[in-house]
Design an enzyme around this catalytic site. Sequence first.
Site, PDB file in Angstrom:
ATOM      1  N   ASP A  98     -28.244  14.514 -37.048  1.00 16.42           N
ATOM      2  CA  ASP A  98     -28.562  14.774 -35.642  1.00 16.42           C
ATOM      3  C   ASP A  98     -27.914  16.038 -35.091  1.00 16.42           C
ATOM      4  OD1 ASP A  98     -25.900  14.095 -35.617  1.00 16.42           O
ATOM      5  OD2 ASP A  98     -26.247  12.046 -34.928  1.00 16.42           O
ATOM      6  N   GLU A 120     -30.932   9.615 -42.711  1.00 15.80           N
ATOM      7  CA  GLU A 120     -30.106   8.979 -41.667  1.00 15.80           C
ATOM      8  C   GLU A 120     -30.901   8.889 -40.356  1.00 15.80           C
ATOM      9  OE1 GLU A 120     -26.407  10.452 -39.535  1.00 15.80           O
ATOM     10  OE2 GLU A 120     -25.454   9.372 -41.176  1.00 15.80           O
ATOM     11  N   GLU A 134     -26.493  14.967 -29.689  1.00 15.65           N
ATOM     12  CA  GLU A 134     -27.033  14.388 -30.931  1.00 15.65           C
ATOM     13  C   GLU A 134     -28.079  13.303 -30.693  1.00 15.65           C
ATOM     14  OE1 GLU A 134     -23.849  15.011 -30.286  1.00 15.65           O
ATOM     15  OE2 GLU A 134     -23.115  16.298 -31.920  1.00 15.65           O
ATOM     16  N   HIS A 211     -13.485  15.382 -32.283  1.00 16.79           N
ATOM     17  CA  HIS A 211     -14.243  16.634 -32.214  1.00 16.79           C
ATOM     18  C   HIS A 211     -15.452  16.576 -31.295  1.00 16.79           C
ATOM     19  CE1 HIS A 211     -17.977  15.617 -34.348  1.00 16.79           C
ATOM     20  NE2 HIS A 211     -17.238  14.774 -35.025  1.00 16.79           N
ATOM     21  N   ARG A 213     -18.284  16.836 -28.620  1.00 15.90           N
ATOM     22  CA  ARG A 213     -18.428  17.700 -27.449  1.00 15.90           C
ATOM     23  C   ARG A 213     -18.138  16.939 -26.159  1.00 15.90           C
ATOM     24  NH1 ARG A 213     -21.653  22.905 -27.917  1.00 15.90           N
ATOM     25  NH2 ARG A 213     -21.518  23.230 -30.146  1.00 15.90           N
ATOM     26  N   HIS A 243      -9.828  19.619 -36.101  1.00 13.86           N
ATOM     27  CA  HIS A 243     -11.128  20.308 -36.218  1.00 13.86           C
ATOM     28  C   HIS A 243     -10.938  21.768 -35.817  1.00 13.86           C
ATOM     29  CE1 HIS A 243     -15.331  21.299 -35.242  1.00 13.86           C
ATOM     30  NE2 HIS A 243     -15.708  20.180 -35.845  1.00 13.86           N
TER      31      HIS A 243
HETATM   32  C1  UD1 Z   1     -21.091  19.886 -34.889  1.00 15.24           C
HETATM   33  C2  UD1 Z   1     -22.279  18.969 -34.538  1.00 15.24           C
HETATM   34  C3  UD1 Z   1     -21.815  17.525 -34.465  1.00 15.24           C
HETATM   35  C4  UD1 Z   1     -21.068  17.117 -35.720  1.00 15.24           C
HETATM   36  C5  UD1 Z   1     -19.935  18.115 -35.958  1.00 15.24           C
HETATM   37  C6  UD1 Z   1     -19.209  17.786 -37.229  1.00 15.24           C
HETATM   38  C7  UD1 Z   1     -23.980  19.896 -33.053  1.00 15.24           C
HETATM   39  C8  UD1 Z   1     -24.424  20.099 -31.665  1.00 15.24           C
HETATM   40  N1  UD1 Z   1     -22.795  19.316 -33.227  1.00 15.24           N
HETATM   41  O1  UD1 Z   1     -20.195  19.831 -33.808  1.00 15.24           O
HETATM   42  O2  UD1 Z   1     -22.951  16.675 -34.316  1.00 15.24           O
HETATM   43  O3  UD1 Z   1     -20.541  15.836 -35.514  1.00 15.24           O
HETATM   44  O4  UD1 Z   1     -20.475  19.431 -36.073  1.00 15.24           O
HETATM   45  O5  UD1 Z   1     -17.974  18.400 -37.286  1.00 15.24           O
HETATM   46  O6  UD1 Z   1     -24.681  20.257 -33.962  1.00 15.24           O
HETATM   47  N2  UD1 Z   1     -15.541  26.107 -36.276  1.00 15.24           N
HETATM   48  C9  UD1 Z   1     -14.911  26.990 -37.135  1.00 15.24           C
HETATM   49  N3  UD1 Z   1     -15.087  26.820 -38.474  1.00 15.24           N
HETATM   50  C10 UD1 Z   1     -15.825  25.835 -39.007  1.00 15.24           C
HETATM   51  C11 UD1 Z   1     -16.454  24.909 -38.129  1.00 15.24           C
HETATM   52  C12 UD1 Z   1     -16.304  25.076 -36.772  1.00 15.24           C
HETATM   53  O7  UD1 Z   1     -14.215  27.892 -36.701  1.00 15.24           O
HETATM   54  O8  UD1 Z   1     -15.940  25.735 -40.245  1.00 15.24           O
HETATM   55  C13 UD1 Z   1     -15.354  26.280 -34.817  1.00 15.24           C
HETATM   56  C14 UD1 Z   1     -16.159  27.468 -34.261  1.00 15.24           C
HETATM   57  O9  UD1 Z   1     -15.402  28.088 -33.274  1.00 15.24           O
HETATM   58  C15 UD1 Z   1     -17.363  26.776 -33.627  1.00 15.24           C
HETATM   59  C16 UD1 Z   1     -16.733  25.488 -33.114  1.00 15.24           C
HETATM   60  O10 UD1 Z   1     -15.824  25.103 -34.139  1.00 15.24           O
HETATM   61  O11 UD1 Z   1     -17.926  27.556 -32.591  1.00 15.24           O
HETATM   62  C17 UD1 Z   1     -17.690  24.351 -32.816  1.00 15.24           C
HETATM   63  O12 UD1 Z   1     -18.604  24.128 -33.885  1.00 15.24           O
HETATM   64  P1  UD1 Z   1     -20.053  23.480 -33.573  1.00 15.24           P
HETATM   65  O13 UD1 Z   1     -20.802  23.332 -34.851  1.00 15.24           O
HETATM   66  O14 UD1 Z   1     -20.714  24.185 -32.461  1.00 15.24           O
HETATM   67  O15 UD1 Z   1     -19.692  22.063 -32.982  1.00 15.24           O
HETATM   68  P2  UD1 Z   1     -18.979  20.825 -33.623  1.00 15.24           P
HETATM   69  O16 UD1 Z   1     -18.153  20.208 -32.586  1.00 15.24           O
HETATM   70  O17 UD1 Z   1     -18.350  21.178 -34.904  1.00 15.24           O
HETATM   71  N1  UDP Z   2     -13.620  14.936 -43.143  1.00 12.83           N
HETATM   72  C1  UDP Z   2     -13.074  15.803 -44.093  1.00 12.83           C
HETATM   73  N2  UDP Z   2     -11.888  16.420 -43.788  1.00 12.83           N
HETATM   74  C2  UDP Z   2     -11.239  16.246 -42.609  1.00 12.83           C
HETATM   75  C3  UDP Z   2     -11.823  15.378 -41.654  1.00 12.83           C
HETATM   76  C4  UDP Z   2     -13.014  14.758 -41.943  1.00 12.83           C
HETATM   77  O1  UDP Z   2     -13.620  15.979 -45.182  1.00 12.83           O
HETATM   78  O2  UDP Z   2     -10.173  16.825 -42.408  1.00 12.83           O
HETATM   79  C5  UDP Z   2     -14.896  14.272 -43.456  1.00 12.83           C
HETATM   80  C6  UDP Z   2     -14.953  12.778 -43.235  1.00 12.83           C
HETATM   81  O3  UDP Z   2     -14.513  12.053 -44.362  1.00 12.83           O
HETATM   82  C7  UDP Z   2     -16.419  12.534 -42.924  1.00 12.83           C
HETATM   83  C8  UDP Z   2     -16.856  13.824 -42.277  1.00 12.83           C
HETATM   84  O4  UDP Z   2     -15.873  14.792 -42.567  1.00 12.83           O
HETATM   85  O5  UDP Z   2     -17.190  12.346 -44.099  1.00 12.83           O
HETATM   86  C9  UDP Z   2     -16.980  13.607 -40.800  1.00 12.83           C
HETATM   87  O6  UDP Z   2     -17.129  14.832 -40.166  1.00 12.83           O
HETATM   88  P1  UDP Z   2     -16.988  14.953 -38.591  1.00 12.83           P
HETATM   89  O7  UDP Z   2     -16.084  13.884 -38.078  1.00 12.83           O
HETATM   90  O8  UDP Z   2     -16.610  16.378 -38.336  1.00 12.83           O
HETATM   91  O9  UDP Z   2     -18.489  14.767 -38.106  1.00 12.83           O
HETATM   92  P2  UDP Z   2     -19.368  13.489 -37.719  1.00 12.83           P
HETATM   93  O10 UDP Z   2     -19.368  12.564 -38.885  1.00 12.83           O
HETATM   94  O11 UDP Z   2     -18.771  12.893 -36.483  1.00 12.83           O
HETATM   95  O12 UDP Z   2     -20.703  14.074 -37.443  1.00 12.83           O
END
Ligand code: UD1
Ligand code: UDP
Length: 383
Positions: A98, A120, A134, A211, A213, A243
């Site tokens: 999602d 999923e 999501e 993490h 939003r 995160h």
């Molecule tokens: C996204 C997904 C969420 C999922 C989550 C898993 C959307 C809207 N949200 O949210 O559904 O649960 O990923 O973690 O698609 N960043 C880094 N390096 C990385 C990853 C993230 O620096 O490897 C930072 C960046 O500044 C980025 C911010 O995290 O702008 C947010 O990342 P983003 O993918 O927009 O949102 P998540 O909260 O990670």
């Molecule tokens: N995870 C990971 N390293 C971490 C924290 C989480 O590999 O430090 C894994 C966790 O086991 C799970 C996935 O990341 O499989 C969950 O990701 P996240 O919580 O970012 O996203 P969501 O599942 O809520 O979309």
Amino acid sequence: MAKPKVLIVYGTRPEAIKLAPVVKVFKADKRFKTVVASTGQHREMLSQVNEMFNIEPDYDIGLMHKKQPLNRIMSRSLKGLDKLLEIEGPDIMIVQGDTTTAMAAAIAGFNREVKIVHLEAGLRSGDMSSPFPEEANRKLITTIASLHLAPTISSRENLLKEGVDRKNIVVTGNTVIDALEEASSWDVTFSSKQVQEFTESTNRKVLVTTHRRENIHAVKNIGRAIARLADAFPDVSFIIPVHLNPLIHKNIIPELKGHDNVCVTRPLPYDEFTHLIKASDLIVTDSGGIQEEAPSLGKPVLLMRNTSERPEAIDAGAVRLVGANEETIFSEVSLLLTDKEEYDRMAHAINPYGDGRAAVRTLAAVSELAGIGARVEQFNPTI
Ligand code: UD1
Ligand code: UDP
């Protein structure tokens, strides 16, 4: 006859984890031509997963920005994916979950008349604001997908209620359990000494992640609750792999300073993280994937949300909704740290989300869609 071409698209850490077992079975099946593409919605957190499962995407759009509004992720995904759809011309596209990546990819494929497979499918919280965005993303994907791979029976029921044709739904179980079984069976050396020491400590251990939003405004409260718990329970150790979202960093880290029994660390590679879950006594999180993994390892979860689209483990008593309020987090964690009966009631291993064969069922269902195979028996959990 030309082989059916399948494009598998992902962009974030959880999609990569849940698609890794799927990529593996498709790459090994010579009936298909399989292409893997990353939007790069995540960067470092995604590379960790790709490296671990030995996956090198054929395409990487590399869209991530330090601050990324949803429409920016959406427009950059659409633009990058459209170009590669034009080059590759796949017959089928698989998207997972999602995220904005999954939703944008599904729309990009649909507009080019590619059959969309939604892995999923059917999770619903019933609340468009939680998780945001999501819940809307998954509903949008449902409306344009040709094949809906529901992880559980209740997710299939959600799809049927929305009018999805039963013959287009297959209950596969969640591929996260396939990934978890694989990664948690590997021998692991923790890359950080601090995390290694945490896992070896004889203290009871609490693992925290956040993490979402819709929880960003509450991150300070979560930090304060953990800091108060660390003071109240000096013989319990807390660990937080933070995160990489800078808003989370900025808000949580100052709250946790100065506590010897709080370990703040970077996101861990998936195999290390699965071992960290195993080593912990209690998980406090707002994550989707961790809600599915921890119950299968017998670890109670306090879920820092007001709703969930994963009712199975809540109904089974392994996950409890506590919201993201400082007082409630403090009191619910305190209860489980002091009341052994209450703790034991939650700490039993259950497997409502999968049996490790979800990727094989996915491959079979997609081969039926492609007209070259047949489905296998669907996932039938015992609870
Ligand atoms: C996204 C997904 C969420 C999922 C989550 C898993 C959307 C809207 N949200 O949210 O559904 O649960 O990923 O973690 O698609 N960043 C880094 N390096 C990385 C990853 C993230 O620096 O490897 C930072 C960046 O500044 C980025 C911010 O995290 O702008 C947010 O990342 P983003 O993918 O927009 O949102 P998540 O909260 O990670
Ligand atoms: N995870 C990971 N390293 C971490 C924290 C989480 O590999 O430090 C894994 C966790 O086991 C799970 C996935 O990341 O499989 C969950 O990701 P996240 O919580 O970012 O996203 P969501 O599942 O809520 O979309």
